[in-house]
Motif scaffolding. Sequence first.
Motif, PDB file in Angstrom:
ATOM      1  N   TRP A  15     -38.491  65.821 154.277  1.00  0.00           N
ATOM      2  CA  TRP A  15     -37.843  66.517 153.671  1.00  0.00           C
ATOM      3  C   TRP A  15     -36.942  66.923 154.438  1.00  0.00           C
ATOM      4  O   TRP A  15     -36.768  67.284 155.415  1.00  0.00           O
ATOM      5  CB  TRP A  15     -38.328  68.045 153.404  1.00  0.00           C
ATOM      6  CG  TRP A  15     -39.377  67.375 152.549  1.00  0.00           C
ATOM      7  CD1 TRP A  15     -40.663  67.168 153.056  1.00  0.00           C
ATOM      8  CD2 TRP A  15     -39.522  67.032 150.754  1.00  0.00           C
ATOM      9  NE1 TRP A  15     -41.639  66.920 151.612  1.00  0.00           N
ATOM     10  CE2 TRP A  15     -41.111  66.795 150.424  1.00  0.00           C
ATOM     11  CE3 TRP A  15     -38.443  67.364 150.062  1.00  0.00           C
ATOM     12  CZ2 TRP A  15     -41.357  66.371 149.506  1.00  0.00           C
ATOM     13  CZ3 TRP A  15     -39.131  66.838 149.201  1.00  0.00           C
ATOM     14  CH2 TRP A  15     -40.375  66.394 148.221  1.00  0.00           C
ATOM     15  N   CYS A  16     -35.677  67.216 153.670  1.00  0.00           N
ATOM     16  CA  CYS A  16     -34.306  67.064 154.179  1.00  0.00           C
ATOM     17  C   CYS A  16     -33.198  68.365 152.835  1.00  0.00           C
ATOM     18  O   CYS A  16     -33.741  68.731 152.146  1.00  0.00           O
ATOM     19  CB  CYS A  16     -33.157  66.742 153.537  1.00  0.00           C
ATOM     20  SG  CYS A  16     -31.185  66.238 154.109  1.00  0.00           S
ATOM     21  N   SER A  17     -33.063  69.770 153.977  1.00  0.00           N
ATOM     22  CA  SER A  17     -32.766  70.863 152.976  1.00  0.00           C
ATOM     23  C   SER A  17     -31.631  70.328 151.882  1.00  0.00           C
ATOM     24  O   SER A  17     -31.281  71.115 150.963  1.00  0.00           O
ATOM     25  CB  SER A  17     -31.698  71.958 154.069  1.00  0.00           C
ATOM     26  OG  SER A  17     -30.920  71.616 154.690  1.00  0.00           O
ATOM     27  N   SER A  18     -31.021  69.018 152.150  1.00  0.00           N
ATOM     28  CA  SER A  18     -29.713  68.478 150.881  1.00  0.00           C
ATOM     29  C   SER A  18     -30.410  67.876 150.117  1.00  0.00           C
ATOM     30  O   SER A  18     -29.811  67.215 148.996  1.00  0.00           O
ATOM     31  CB  SER A  18     -28.541  68.524 151.541  1.00  0.00           C
ATOM     32  OG  SER A  18     -27.997  68.638 152.336  1.00  0.00           O
ATOM     33  N   ASP A  19     -31.669  67.207 150.089  1.00  0.00           N
ATOM     34  CA  ASP A  19     -32.671  67.059 148.645  1.00  0.00           C
ATOM     35  C   ASP A  19     -32.679  67.409 147.223  1.00  0.00           C
ATOM     36  O   ASP A  19     -32.362  68.820 147.624  1.00  0.00           O
ATOM     37  CB  ASP A  19     -34.027  67.065 149.490  1.00  0.00           C
ATOM     38  CG  ASP A  19     -34.415  65.189 150.259  1.00  0.00           C
ATOM     39  OD1 ASP A  19     -33.295  64.692 150.382  1.00  0.00           O
ATOM     40  OD2 ASP A  19     -35.487  65.137 150.974  1.00  0.00           O
TER      41      ASP A  19
ATOM     42  N   CYS B 256     -29.646  64.106 149.162  1.00  0.00           N
ATOM     43  CA  CYS B 256     -29.207  63.365 150.551  1.00  0.00           C
ATOM     44  C   CYS B 256     -30.503  62.157 150.064  1.00  0.00           C
ATOM     45  O   CYS B 256     -29.838  60.767 150.003  1.00  0.00           O
ATOM     46  CB  CYS B 256     -29.840  63.789 151.450  1.00  0.00           C
ATOM     47  SG  CYS B 256     -30.196  63.223 152.955  1.00  0.00           S
TER      48      CYS B 256
ATOM     49  N   ARG C  26     -41.913  66.236 159.757  1.00  0.00           N
ATOM     50  CA  ARG C  26     -39.825  68.088 159.161  1.00  0.00           C
ATOM     51  C   ARG C  26     -39.419  66.994 158.977  1.00  0.00           C
ATOM     52  O   ARG C  26     -38.498  67.522 157.355  1.00  0.00           O
ATOM     53  CB  ARG C  26     -39.300  68.609 160.971  1.00  0.00           C
ATOM     54  CG  ARG C  26     -38.798  69.635 160.738  1.00  0.00           C
ATOM     55  CD  ARG C  26     -38.809  70.048 161.888  1.00  0.00           C
ATOM     56  NE  ARG C  26     -38.751  69.223 163.177  1.00  0.00           N
ATOM     57  CZ  ARG C  26     -37.395  68.597 163.847  1.00  0.00           C
ATOM     58  NH1 ARG C  26     -36.391  68.928 162.528  1.00  0.00           N
ATOM     59  NH2 ARG C  26     -37.315  67.457 164.474  1.00  0.00           N
TER      60      ARG C  26
ATOM     61  N   ALA D 133     -27.628  67.507 157.607  1.00  0.00           N
ATOM     62  CA  ALA D 133     -29.163  68.335 157.962  1.00  0.00           C
ATOM     63  C   ALA D 133     -30.236  67.560 158.065  1.00  0.00           C
ATOM     64  O   ALA D 133     -31.016  68.203 158.093  1.00  0.00           O
ATOM     65  CB  ALA D 133     -29.251  68.905 156.430  1.00  0.00           C
ATOM     66  N   CYS D 134     -30.127  66.460 158.215  1.00  0.00           N
ATOM     67  CA  CYS D 134     -31.453  65.740 158.475  1.00  0.00           C
ATOM     68  C   CYS D 134     -30.904  64.888 160.543  1.00  0.00           C
ATOM     69  O   CYS D 134     -32.221  64.743 160.874  1.00  0.00           O
ATOM     70  CB  CYS D 134     -32.443  64.831 157.285  1.00  0.00           C
ATOM     71  SG  CYS D 134     -30.943  64.070 156.537  1.00  0.00           S
TER      72      CYS D 134
END
Length: 577
Positions: free
Chosen positions: A509-513, A516, A506, A534-535
């Motif tokens: 990956w980060c939603s800010s990639d 990030c 999970r 976010a991570c």
Amino acid sequence: MTLAKARRSQLLSTYGVGGLFPAESTSFMIAGLHEWDVDKAEHISEPRLARALGVTELKAPPAGGKRDVPVIRYPYTQVCPKCRRIGALSQLSKDKNVAKCKVDNVDLSPFRLIAACRSGHVSEFPVYWWLHKGQQDKIRGNEHEMRLNVLGRTSSLGDLTLSCTCGVEDRSLEGAIGSGSLVDFGKCSGLRPWLGLETNEECDQYPRAVQRGASNVWFPAVRSSISIPPYSEALAKFVDRNWEMVKEPDAVIPPVLAGLAAMSKGRFTVEQITREIERRRGEEDDDEEISETKLRADEYKALVEGRDEEGLDSDFVCLRRDVPDGFDFLISDVRKVTRLREVRALEGFTRLDGAPDPSGPGQKLCALAPTRLHWLPAIEVIGEGVFLAFRRSVLDEWASGDFAQKRARVLQQAADRAAADYGRPSAPVNIVKVAVHTLSHIIIDQLSLDAGYPAAALRERLFVDDKMAGLLVYTASSDSAGSLGGVASMAESERLGAALKEGLQRLSWCSSDPVCIESGGSGADGLNLAACHACVLAPETSCEMNNAFLDRALLFGTHDEGCEDAGLFSELVERAL
């Protein structure tokens, strides 16, 4: 006025000695330990931590009665919310002990600004000099009745203006908390009001204006340890509570021993008490220094060795469990810690520069009393958790690679810059510890989902040096989320394996990639790389390194050429996908 109330734990973590305590419409500062009623403080048994801190005793902050913990009113500068006069309490009130305006008979409010320096001293904000600076030629007469006026447009400091009856022009507080705003008013006065009016020190720092409720006004220096055998056993704690009676060899006579056995109500015999006294005395005669490294090494050893459930009086129960399938390449041991006891003690505090790292370079702490006392305030927490030990040889081989070394150099440069800015020695960055620390945050995040605990109720404890590598995630809350068994149950092989796989997949990956994962420095002082809210950032109460030295890329690699498979868990995540 209703008496201000705080939990014992808050007197170590939020409102300790030298910290400001808000209460209704006023503000207090917790007085030094020399003013506390030590007779009301309950003894806490943890000899290892006491020796490491250079004291003979740890005591819980007194609680249960009125005025148990002494305070002083601070800041002394007050404002009347009705007539808007501002000045010292003695000027605005008929009674210097009662914060009530002598003109309007309403409660006074403490001024929102104070001055502090990096050495930990605090003083009143120089209201008079801030208003009158550069306007001496405009002063008419000797009366100076100042007022703090609110323009009502915004809640910023620029909306607050000072005026005086002497005729000088009004001046706003805009820029008051900026860097160097108080340089023109001289160096720090070295005041330590929590220790008394006669305890000021020489100081070459320039003070800085801060809001009294700001988080950087008080950072606690808390040291902690986990009770391990034999200190976690009921016999050891019983002898420790009565150590003053038997610490001298001449005092250990049959009547005293018989009295102690009677005090235990049959739990311990004279022979058992005698053996424990001799063991404890042997420790007292040992001159070996107990450092933070020594504390962690002893705890790591006890966790790896484990301890079966023997008796109901032990505060340390650590059961062996199998390593989850697919993780034995890195994880060597898993332990289900069904019961543990942690003791946390306050040894000092800092201001402005952030909370000190117990495992980092030495940092000067503000004193809790004018002279060194034989005791320090502490609390104990009973909980449970999961312990993982890692194969050090595998980590060393990975850490010597180009990818890990490159990331280490970037973090080291950031650490060196931060150390230079704060005027303290720089510590070498341990890239293995950064990787283990990041994994710890991933486990905390996953356990908060699987075990049903809030993330703030979980806490990490890292065991990383040249010889060992491990982490403990455990409950750190003294309320109902403290020891329900949910975290320890996750140590079972199937549950732990599923949680690790899901958490790693999970957060790979980060939603800010890609921002990030490609970060060249983030967080306070740039001490993180691929880490954001976010991570892997965790609540402040959960992280023992203040959310610094985190890098998700160490576990999963980056998208740069040749770095896709450089993370510790890159291959495992790829197989899962």
